[in-house]
Design an enzyme around this catalytic site. Structure first.
Site, PDB file in Angstrom:
ATOM      1  N   MET A 159       0.843  -1.199   0.000  1.00  0.00           N
ATOM      2  CA  MET A 159       0.000   0.000   0.000  1.00  0.00           C
ATOM      3  C   MET A 159       0.878   1.249   0.000  1.00  0.00           C
ATOM      4  SD  MET A 159      -3.198   0.958  -0.099  1.00  0.00           S
ATOM      5  CE  MET A 159      -4.593   0.158   0.737  1.00  0.00           C
ATOM      6  N   GLY A 160       1.504   1.514  -1.147  1.00  0.00           N
ATOM      7  CA  GLY A 160       2.243   2.767  -1.339  1.00  0.00           C
ATOM      8  C   GLY A 160       1.349   3.724  -2.101  1.00  0.00           C
ATOM      9  N   ARG A 161       1.973   4.648  -2.820  1.00  0.00           N
ATOM     10  CA  ARG A 161       1.180   5.618  -3.587  1.00  0.00           C
ATOM     11  C   ARG A 161       0.282   4.933  -4.615  1.00  0.00           C
ATOM     12  NH1 ARG A 161       6.326   8.281  -2.946  1.00  0.00           N
ATOM     13  NH2 ARG A 161       7.025   6.661  -4.369  1.00  0.00           N
ATOM     14  N   ILE A 162       0.869   3.987  -5.345  1.00  0.00           N
ATOM     15  CA  ILE A 162       0.103   3.363  -6.429  1.00  0.00           C
ATOM     16  C   ILE A 162      -0.957   2.422  -5.856  1.00  0.00           C
ATOM     17  CG2 ILE A 162       0.237   1.926  -8.504  1.00  0.00           C
ATOM     18  CD1 ILE A 162       3.193   2.933  -8.793  1.00  0.00           C
ATOM     19  N   THR A 197       1.236  -5.071 -11.757  1.00  0.00           N
ATOM     20  CA  THR A 197       1.787  -3.938 -12.513  1.00  0.00           C
ATOM     21  C   THR A 197       3.096  -3.473 -11.887  1.00  0.00           C
ATOM     22  OG1 THR A 197       0.426  -2.453 -11.167  1.00  0.00           O
ATOM     23  CG2 THR A 197      -0.422  -3.023 -13.354  1.00  0.00           C
ATOM     24  N   ARG A 203       6.617  -5.558 -10.695  1.00  0.00           N
ATOM     25  CA  ARG A 203       7.805  -6.096 -11.367  1.00  0.00           C
ATOM     26  C   ARG A 203       7.583  -7.579 -11.625  1.00  0.00           C
ATOM     27  NH1 ARG A 203       8.795  -1.700 -12.583  1.00  0.00           N
ATOM     28  NH2 ARG A 203      10.690  -0.458 -12.330  1.00  0.00           N
ATOM     29  N   GLU A 212      11.685  -9.435 -19.599  1.00  0.00           N
ATOM     30  CA  GLU A 212      10.980  -8.526 -20.511  1.00  0.00           C
ATOM     31  C   GLU A 212      11.859  -8.259 -21.720  1.00  0.00           C
ATOM     32  OE1 GLU A 212       9.652  -5.045 -18.404  1.00  0.00           O
ATOM     33  OE2 GLU A 212       8.359  -6.234 -17.118  1.00  0.00           O
ATOM     34  N   HIS A 240       4.499  -3.765 -20.465  1.00  0.00           N
ATOM     35  CA  HIS A 240       5.059  -2.792 -19.501  1.00  0.00           C
ATOM     36  C   HIS A 240       4.759  -1.350 -19.930  1.00  0.00           C
ATOM     37  CE1 HIS A 240       8.364  -2.354 -16.202  1.00  0.00           C
ATOM     38  NE2 HIS A 240       7.487  -1.369 -16.132  1.00  0.00           N
ATOM     39  N   ALA A 251       2.331   0.724 -18.178  1.00  0.00           N
ATOM     40  CA  ALA A 251       1.485   1.421 -17.197  1.00  0.00           C
ATOM     41  C   ALA A 251       1.730   2.925 -17.157  1.00  0.00           C
ATOM     42  CB  ALA A 251       1.674   0.811 -15.806  1.00  0.00           C
TER      43      ALA A 251
HETATM   44  C1  GLV Z   1       8.040   1.497 -14.387  1.00  0.00           C
HETATM   45  O1  GLV Z   1       7.890   0.310 -14.190  1.00  0.00           O
HETATM   46  C2  GLV Z   1       8.700   2.340 -13.439  1.00  0.00           C
HETATM   47  O2  GLV Z   1       9.277   1.828 -12.465  1.00  0.00           O
HETATM   48  O3  GLV Z   1       8.675   3.560 -13.639  1.00  0.00           O
HETATM   49  C1  GLV Z   2       5.346   4.059  -5.984  1.00  0.00           C
HETATM   50  O1  GLV Z   2       5.278   5.169  -6.528  1.00  0.00           O
HETATM   51  C2  GLV Z   2       4.546   3.667  -4.822  1.00  0.00           C
HETATM   52  O2  GLV Z   2       4.838   4.197  -3.741  1.00  0.00           O
HETATM   53  O3  GLV Z   2       3.614   2.854  -4.930  1.00  0.00           O
END
Ligand code: GLV
Ligand code: GLV
Length: 329
Positions: free
Chosen positions: A156-159, A238, A240, A269, A288, A290
């Protein structure tokens, strides 16, 4: 004759960043569509003070040792598992990344894969294209409902938060998450609950991975993990590729251990030629992409350039991965 710092840029990036770099430095930009080979980067950085790298470039101790004047590595990505951060820090090399600006685009792609896999969109497209669509089918193409279901966020980070927000506010999902940290905002605003991994796997209808790749997440999703998920579950990655054991995912999808999956990242990849990943009907694989929107890539290029230029001046990087690397050679 130029007194501007020498910089190597391993690929053309959007003008929004490239212009700043070309104006302020003596930059060589690799013109190829494919990345420069590792040994080429080693040669190119020999007299460089700055390096702009992509997530496909391995930046390790040997490469850093071959670049005695290097002050800064500016990675055009939020993820930086391609860089040996400890080695960079030990050598006083600053490392920058591009957090924040790709959060929404990446969460959008995670949701895109979730709903496309749940509703079997790509299968349906292929079905029509291959001439199999004869009539409207009461029992055909049945997928999964989304509203009110349970979402499990790994990391649970930003994304992860942005994905949870979409699913909670748009689709009224319950949100569970697995992380070492409590995310107070997710708990307050999205009623998210932090649970152990097995609880999440057992209860989630959708599992979406948003953690970085490290020793504790490499291979985290394997057959044993998929077996703890519901047979109706949809899995999305989404983050790695190496977080997932792909052979195990393929087996889980083929044998009904889980319902469907969507990946934006693979290992390696691209997938090897003839990879079984492309032969599984209930698996969608995106290349890849996103962060691949015009606005997001421009914003990444801007931060990437600003990180590079700050590092060359010996200043704090706007997005600094290793602020402990304050001295440079
Ligand atoms: C893409 O996968 C990034 O890390 O920016
Ligand atoms: C990456 O930007 C994250 O914190 O999920």
């Amino acid at each position: 004759m130029s007194s501007k710092p020498k910089v190597f840029v391993t690929r053309r990036i959007p003008e929004k960043g490239l212009e700043q770099i070309l104006a302020a430095t003596d930059a060589e930009v690799w013109p190829g569509e494919l990345p420069p080979p590792y040994e080429t980067i080693v040669e190119k950085v020999a007299d460089c003070e700055g390096l702009v790298s992509l997530l496909t470039d391995r930046i390790d101790a040997r490469l850093l040792d071959a670049a005695p004047r290097l002050k800064v590595v500016s990675n055009y990505a939020v993820g930086f598992n391609n860089i040996d951060i400890a080695a960079a820090t030990a050598r006083g090399v600053r490392v920058g990344n591009t957090p924040g600006v790709l959060t929404d685009a990446t969460a959008d792609m995670a949701f895109c894969l979730l709903i496309a896999a749940a509703r079997r969109l790509v299968e349906g497209h292929d079905y029509g294209r291959s001439g199999k669509w004869k009539t409207w089918e009461p029992l055909g193409h049945l997928g999964a409902d989304l509203v009110g279901r349970t979402l499990g966020i790994i990391g649970m980070g930003r994304i992860g938060y942005a994905m949870a927000r979409r699913c909670r506010l748009g689709w009224d999902m319950q949100v569970l998450y697995h992380d070492v940290h409590v995310h107070a905002q997710a708990e307050a605003e999205l009623s998210a609950r932090k649970v152990d991994l097995d609880t999440l796997l057992g209860q989630a209808d959708f599992v979406s991975v948003h953690t970085d790749l490290n020793d504790s997440t490499r291979g985290l999703f394997n057959l044993a993990t998929f077996r703890k998920m519901k047979p109706t579950a949809v899995f999305v990655n989404t983050a790695r590729g190496p977080i997932v054991v792909e052979a195990d995912l393929i087996e889980a999808l083929r044998t009904g251990v889980i319902f469907a999956a969507g990946l934006d990242v693979t290992d390696p990849e691209p997938p090897v030629e003839g990879s079984p990943l492309y032969g599984v009907p209930n698996l969608i694989v995106a290349p890849h992409i996103a962060s691949a929107t015009v606005g997001t890539r421009n914003a990444m290029a801007d931060i990437c350039a600003r990180n590079l230029l700050a590092g060359l001046r010996g200043e704090a990087l706007p997005a600094w991965v290793n602020p402990e690397a304050t001295t440079h050679r």
